[in-house]
Structure formats: structure tokens, C-alpha cells
Write a protein that holds these residues in place. Structure first.
Motif, mmCIF file in Angstrom:
data_model
loop_
_atom_site.group_PDB
_atom_site.id
_atom_site.type_symbol
_atom_site.label_atom_id
_atom_site.label_comp_id
_atom_site.label_asym_id
_atom_site.label_seq_id
_atom_site.Cartn_x
_atom_site.Cartn_y
_atom_site.Cartn_z
ATOM 1 N N TYR A 30 -3.266 -4.944 -1.760
ATOM 2 C CA TYR A 30 -2.445 -5.568 -2.802
ATOM 3 C C TYR A 30 -2.375 -4.690 -4.048
ATOM 4 O O TYR A 30 -1.387 -4.718 -4.788
ATOM 5 N N ASP A 31 -3.423 -3.888 -4.267
ATOM 6 C CA ASP A 31 -3.441 -2.999 -5.429
ATOM 7 C C ASP A 31 -2.798 -1.650 -5.144
ATOM 8 O O ASP A 31 -2.587 -0.859 -6.063
ATOM 9 N N LYS A 32 -2.477 -1.393 -3.883
ATOM 10 C CA LYS A 32 -1.918 -0.092 -3.503
ATOM 11 C C LYS A 32 -0.405 -0.131 -3.299
ATOM 12 O O LYS A 32 0.270 0.897 -3.411
ATOM 13 N N TYR A 33 0.132 -1.301 -2.963
ATOM 14 C CA TYR A 33 1.548 -1.403 -2.597
ATOM 15 C C TYR A 33 2.247 -2.439 -3.471
ATOM 16 O O TYR A 33 1.630 -3.381 -3.978
ATOM 17 N N ASP A 34 3.558 -2.261 -3.609
ATOM 18 C CA ASP A 34 4.376 -3.230 -4.317
ATOM 19 C C ASP A 34 4.346 -4.555 -3.558
ATOM 20 O O ASP A 34 4.259 -4.576 -2.318
ATOM 21 N N LYS A 35 4.415 -5.651 -4.266
ATOM 22 C CA LYS A 35 4.284 -6.977 -3.637
ATOM 23 C C LYS A 35 5.361 -7.248 -2.606
ATOM 24 O O LYS A 35 5.191 -8.120 -1.731
ATOM 25 N N ASP A 36 6.512 -6.547 -2.680
ATOM 26 C CA ASP A 36 7.586 -6.734 -1.702
ATOM 27 C C ASP A 36 7.551 -5.695 -0.589
ATOM 28 O O ASP A 36 8.437 -5.682 0.270
ATOM 29 N N ILE A 88 -3.480 2.189 7.929
ATOM 30 C CA ILE A 88 -3.240 1.224 6.840
ATOM 31 C C ILE A 88 -4.157 0.017 6.940
ATOM 32 O O ILE A 88 -4.880 -0.318 5.983
ATOM 33 N N TYR A 89 -4.157 -0.645 8.109
ATOM 34 C CA TYR A 89 -4.823 -1.942 8.196
ATOM 35 C C TYR A 89 -6.288 -1.878 8.649
ATOM 36 O O TYR A 89 -7.075 -2.776 8.330
ATOM 37 N N LEU A 90 -6.639 -0.827 9.388
ATOM 38 C CA LEU A 90 -8.008 -0.740 9.881
ATOM 39 C C LEU A 90 -8.887 0.162 9.015
ATOM 40 O O LEU A 90 -10.003 -0.214 8.655
ATOM 41 N N ASP A 91 -8.370 1.329 8.682
ATOM 42 C CA ASP A 91 -9.180 2.281 7.912
ATOM 43 C C ASP A 91 -8.956 2.186 6.405
ATOM 44 O O ASP A 91 -9.797 2.663 5.637
ATOM 45 N N GLY A 92 -7.846 1.589 5.980
ATOM 46 C CA GLY A 92 -7.496 1.627 4.564
ATOM 47 C C GLY A 92 -7.570 0.314 3.831
ATOM 48 O O GLY A 92 -6.936 0.144 2.786
ATOM 49 N N GLN A 93 -8.343 -0.643 4.357
ATOM 50 C CA GLN A 93 -8.314 -1.986 3.775
ATOM 51 C C GLN A 93 -9.709 -2.596 3.649
ATOM 52 O O GLN A 93 -10.516 -2.534 4.578
ATOM 53 N N ASN A 94 -9.999 -3.167 2.492
ATOM 54 C CA ASN A 94 -11.178 -3.995 2.275
ATOM 55 C C ASN A 94 -10.734 -5.404 1.894
ATOM 56 O O ASN A 94 -9.531 -5.648 1.674
ATOM 57 N N VAL A 95 -11.680 -6.324 1.815
ATOM 58 C CA VAL A 95 -11.361 -7.731 1.579
ATOM 59 C C VAL A 95 -12.199 -8.274 0.418
ATOM 60 O O VAL A 95 -13.411 -8.042 0.364
ATOM 61 N N ARG A 96 -11.544 -8.978 -0.488
ATOM 62 C CA ARG A 96 -12.249 -9.730 -1.530
ATOM 63 C C ARG A 96 -11.868 -11.196 -1.342
ATOM 64 O O ARG A 96 -10.738 -11.620 -1.638
ATOM 65 N N LEU A 97 -12.819 -11.970 -0.824
ATOM 66 C CA LEU A 97 -12.531 -13.345 -0.443
ATOM 67 C C LEU A 97 -12.218 -14.220 -1.653
ATOM 68 O O LEU A 97 -12.849 -14.103 -2.713
ATOM 69 N N ASN A 98 -11.245 -15.106 -1.483
ATOM 70 C CA ASN A 98 -11.009 -16.187 -2.421
ATOM 71 C C ASN A 98 -12.074 -17.243 -2.100
ATOM 72 O O ASN A 98 -11.938 -18.018 -1.155
ATOM 73 N N LEU A 99 -13.150 -17.255 -2.862
ATOM 74 C CA LEU A 99 -14.309 -18.072 -2.507
ATOM 75 C C LEU A 99 -13.996 -19.565 -2.487
ATOM 76 O O LEU A 99 -14.557 -20.315 -1.668
ATOM 77 N N GLU A 100 -13.106 -19.994 -3.363
ATOM 78 C CA GLU A 100 -12.744 -21.416 -3.361
ATOM 79 C C GLU A 100 -12.031 -21.780 -2.063
ATOM 80 O O GLU A 100 -12.274 -22.841 -1.483
#
Length: 544
Positions: free
Chosen positions: A479-485, A506-518
Motif C-alpha cells: 500500500y505504501d509502494k503503489y498508487d491506490k488505483d 510482488i506478492y511473495l518476495d515483496g510484501q509484509n503484513v501489518r494486521l488491523n488488530l481490531e
């Protein structure tokens, strides 16, 4: 790994080469000789001997003798070795038997109908030749008087091949790039009289199963999906009376999975390339049967075996070691507690305090977080652990790597109520959980299909309560690397359709996750409810 896009193409039927099995006769100028050879050859082999019959009566005798040869094969029962029928049903027709279940002695029968693997059956006098990457079977069927009479009129070379098949015994037949790296075996049938030139160094009285530990071996998903599960599917009916002959043998693989292998075979595995001796077997299965992703299809198994039965073998394999680990952990915990008590004396005895601590811990369901380093890591993992503990879980974070002893991972997950992890090869460890446990898979952007196919569906078949958590674009580092569209965020399927290299980068090697804890908390509360109900049911059954 390459299983994502390539297997998706397999499912859609793309880029799949279907191999048609046929055995053409060699050209010969003698028309009469070709006719003789064609008529007398069994359907699963052929003879390419040259003959020069002078009389029409000889042809008649030859045809008659063929009838004597083929009659017992046409009317004989299937080999018990490859039958899926139980002992009490051995006289009934076996509709689920493999294509080569009734292979005749001295012949090679290959089932090339599967998209995932080829499997060849050799029956009779089977002998290995690692120097030539070959396995021979010697045909001793030409022993009756009629055949001796015919063969006496034929010029023959006993070393001439009756049948020749090639096979790469690995379960990713549809994936050309990896199959190019797999060693190939030559399977050759010769006349029985040729066996005198190939003496046995080691005589086995049980069948052999040949397979490769090359390819994607080194990745835990592929080690189970492409190797161990197909090995179980192929050999379980032999009840451990089988020798495993391994191509591209790795000592580390034997050490890692030796406990499992010991529950599939009573005999040490053979390094096909490294062991130069000639090993002789009464029968051989070359190649492994595979059903689907981490799947055992009961309709294709003797006794309707399922993935649960495979998991039970894992339990048997690792429990002795687990028992030792538990004892070590209990001793360490008691020693630490005694040290604390000696520093702060209490009116209660140390044994009472230890018992109270253990009882309080056991009342809480156990949640295991399989932590990742590098790509697809949960960046707010510590907050996740804190939230889980507040809900009521006792939490353990596990970071498995290639050097981690599997028995230790098994011990942790076997005693867990819930496992949480991000989609990746480590999710294969759901096989270590008890049926009825909860498996929560965090699914990064662009991995929905793979997450469901490789782990979601198999987990349900194991009897786990499977909960998926597809992340939203804002929870992904993309989300911080690409435009929202950008299609990377808005339409991952279109990006995956461009090819495997895009999915991986893109999706396997280039991505981490920050969970929405709620948002994630709702999944944890649901898992907590499952776990508490399960614990209560177990306690109720034990009290009865």
C-alpha cells in the motif's frame, strides 16, 4: 516456490503435455518375421528377434504357442502386491486397482495417464545397475516346450532388449523446468538367460519403490507434498515390507525424515547412485502416485485411508522423541521454580506451587504463532501476541528454519489449540495439529487462490477448524509502494495472470503484513470459543 502459477495452469489444463505410451516395432525387411513377432508379443511388451521360418507349419506352431503364453495372463488374477482389495475380498473384481495391477512376470507396465507422475511396475527378477542408471527385469517365461521349440529355430542374442521404458520418478511431471533437473532411469526387460551376466550382490525378498528426492526438495511444502505423502500413498499397502531406493539421495533428508521413513519401511533406504552393488528384488514400483495438494484420496486407498491416517503415522514417528522433550521441559521448569522459591520463601510447598501453576496454564488454550523472517512477516507481531494473551490464550512464538528439529515443531503444534501464520511453506506444519484444532491463515494480497488450494482445503480434510484472514490493501506493505488505483492493489488477479515472475517478485518476495488488530481480534475470539468448547468436551468425555 514455483507451485503457484504453474499449478494454476495445470488446473486450467494449460501447458500440459500428455504422453501417449506406445511401443513401435523396429523396421525389418522380413515381412514374415515381423508378422511372427507382432502376433506373439504380449500387449505390454514386444519381442524384436529376427526369425527366418521356412515352412508354413512353423508359423502355425508359433501362433499356437502364443495362445499358451497369453492364456494364463488373460485369465489370471491381479497381483496381490498392487491390489487395493483386502484379504477377505481377494476374489472380488477390483475396480479401483491401478492400471498395471496385473503386470505379468518379466515385464514392464507403465501407467502414464496421470498429469502429475508416471508410475512403472516391474515384476519378476528385478536387478539394479546404478552405473548405467538402469533397472533390469529378466523374463523367464520362455520355459515351456513349445516356446523352446520355436526359439530353437530363431537366432537370438540373450542380451537384446525385449522392452525399454524411460521414467523420471518425481511427482511434478507437468512442470518441465523442474523435471529437466531430475535423473532419468532406463527400465529394461531382457530374456531370463541374460541374468547370468548380471549377478546379484544383495538379494531382497521384498519389493522396492524407486523415487527421487531432487527437484524442490529443501522446501518443507514440497518435501511433504511431492515426496512423503506420495511415498505413503504408494507404499502403505505393503505394510512396511518394502525397500526405498532413492535417486538424488541426500543424507540430510534421511536424517530429517528418518523417523517417518522407519514407519513406512522396515529396511534402510538405498542410495541408488552411491551404492554400486547390484540389488535384486522380486518386484519394483518406479515412481510415486500422488492425489492432490497435501491430499490422500480415500477412494483410491486400500482400507479407505485418509490424510488423518498419514498424520497418525507422524504421531507414531515423533511421539518417542516428544515424550523425551516433555520430560526435559518439565525438569527445567521445576528447577527454575525451585530457584525462585529459594529466593522468596512461601508458606506453600514448592510441589503445591508447581501444581497450581501447571493447572492454571492448562486451563488456557494454547495459541502458536508461526513467525516469518523476511517477506510476508507480520510487522506488528508483538502487539498480536499481547492481544491474544489479553483474550485468554497462552501464546508461544515459533520461528522454524531448515535446521529446526521437526520433532520439536511437532511437539509444539501437537499440543496447541490454535495456529496462526502467514501464507507460505511453513503452513505445511498444520499437518502436525490434532483434528479439531483451529488454523488461522493470514492471506497476503495476491495469494488468495494459492492459500485456499495448498492449505485451506487440505486443512479442512484433516478435520481442522480453518479460518482465513485475507488482508486488506491497507494492511499490506504494498500500500505504501503503489498508487491506490494500481492493479497490484486493486486487481491482483490481473497481475498474477502476467506470469509467475510477477507473482513471486510482488506478492511473495515483496510484501509484509501489518494486521488491523481490531479486525483480526474477531478471528481470535472465534478461535478462542472453538478452543474452550473443545477443552470442555474433552474434559466431559474424560469424566464419564
Amino acid at each position: 516456490m514455483g507451485r503457484y502459477q504453474r499449478y494454476h495452469q495445470l488446473k486450467k489444463g494449460e501447458h500440459v503435455q500428455v504422453v501417449k505410451h506406445y511401443m513401435p516395432l523396429e523396421d525389418d525387411d522380413d515381412e514374415e518375421s515381423r508378422d511372427l513377432v507382432f502376433v506373439c508379443a504380449p500387449s505390454h511388451g514386444f519381442f524384436n528377434k529376427r526369425a527366418r521360418p521356412k515352412l508354413f507349419s512353423l508359423l502355425f506352431i508359433s501362433l499356437l504357442s502364443c495362445c499358451f503364453i497369453l492364456a494364463p495372463h488373460l485369465f489370471s488374477s491381479s497381483s496381490l502386491l498392487y491390489s487395493f482389495v483386502g484379504d477377505n475380498e481377494s476374489l472380488l473384481p477390483n475396480v479401483n486397482a491401478p492400471l498395471c495391477a496385473s503386470a505379468s512376470d518379466g515385464t514392464i507396465c507403465c501407467d502414464r495417464s496421470g498429469l502429475r507422475s508416471d508410475v512403472c511396475i516391474m515384476k519378476g527378477d528385478v536387478r539394479t545397475s546404478s552405473a548405467s542408471s538402469s533397472v533390469f527385469v529378466y523374463n523367464s517365461g520362455n520355459s515351456n516346450g513349445l516356446i523352446n521349440y520355436v526359439s530353437s529355430t530363431v537366432e537370438e542374442d540373450v542380451e537384446e532388449e525385449l522392452q525399454h521404458e524411460k521414467i523420471k520418478p518425481y511427482t511434478r511431471k507437468w512442470e518441465a523446468s523442474v523435471m529437466d533437473t531430475i535423473d532419468e532411469l532406463d527400465l529394461i526387460s531382457k530374456r531370463g538367460s541374460a541374468a547370468i551376466n548380471h549377478h546379484c550382490d544383495v538379494q531382497h525378498d521384498v519389493p522396492a519403490v524407486f523415487f527421487s528426492t531432487g527437484g524442490y526438495t529443501g522446501n518443507v511444502y514440497h518435501e511433504f507434498n511431492d515426496g512423503l505423502l506420495p511415498l505413503y500413498i504408494t507404499s502403505h499397502h505393503l505394510k512396511k515390507k518394502v525397500v526405498f531406493v532413492i535417486l538424488e539421495y541426500h543424507n540430510w533428508w534421511i536424517m530429517k525424515y528418518g523417523d517417518i521413513l522407519s514407519h513406512l519401511s522396515d529396511y534402510p533406504a538405498i542410495d541408488f547412485t552411491g551404492d554400486k552393488r547390484t540389488h535384486c528384488f522380486p518386484e519394483a514400483i518406479v515412481g510415486l502416485r500422488i492425489h492432490d495438494e497435501l491430499k490422500v484420496d480415500p477412494s483410491l486407498m486400500q482400507g479407505n485411508k485418509t490424510i488423518v491416517d498419514f498424520r497418525n503415522i507422524l504421531d507414531q514417528a515423533y511421539w518417542p522423541r516428544i515424550h523425551g522433550l516433555i520430560q526435559d521441559e518439565e525438569r527445567e521448569a521445576q528447577e527454575k521454580l525451585r530457584e525462585k522459591l529459594s529466593l522468596s520463601p512461601s508458606s506453600k510447598t514448592s510441589s503445591e506451587i508447581i501444581r497450581n501453576v501447571e493447572e492454571n496454564l492448562l486451563k488456557k488454550p494454547k495459541l502458536v504463532v508461526l513467525s516469518r523472517n523476511g517477506s510476508r512477516a507480520i510487522t506488528n507481531e508483538k502487539l498480536l501476541v499481547k492481544m491474544a494473551e489479553e483474550i485468554g490464550f497462552r501464546v508461544e512464538v515459533v520461528r522454524p528454519d531448515r535446521t529446526t528439529e521437526l520433532a520439536k515443531i511437532y511437539r509444539v503444534l501437537n499440543s496447541s489449540d490454535v495456529m496462526v501464520g502467514v501464507h507460505g511453506a511453513a503452513m505445511t506444519h498444520f499437518l502436525f495439529m490434532k483434528p479439531g484444532s483451529v488454523f488461522i491463515q493470514v492471506i497476503p494480497l495476491g495469494t488468495d487462490w494459492a492459500a485456499e488450494t495448498y492449505y485451506g482445503e487440505p486443512a479442512r480434510e484433516l478435520g481442522l477448524n480453518y479460518i482465513s484472514y485475507p488482508v486488506l490493501p491497507r494492511e499490506s506493505s504494498l500500500y505504501d509502494k503503489y498508487d491506490k488505483d494500481d492493479p497490484v492493489l486493486r486487481d491482483p488477479t490481473s497481475v498474477n495472470n502476467k506470469g509467475w515472475q510477477y507473482t513471486k517478485a510482488i506478492y511473495l518476495d515483496g510484501q509484509n503484513v501489518r494486521l488491523n488488530l481490531e479486525r483480526f481480534r474477531k478471528r481470535l475470539i472465534r478461535a478462542y470459543g472453538y478452543s474452550i468448547n473443545r477443552v470442555n468436551r474433552s474434559a466431559h468425555h474424560q469424566s464419564q
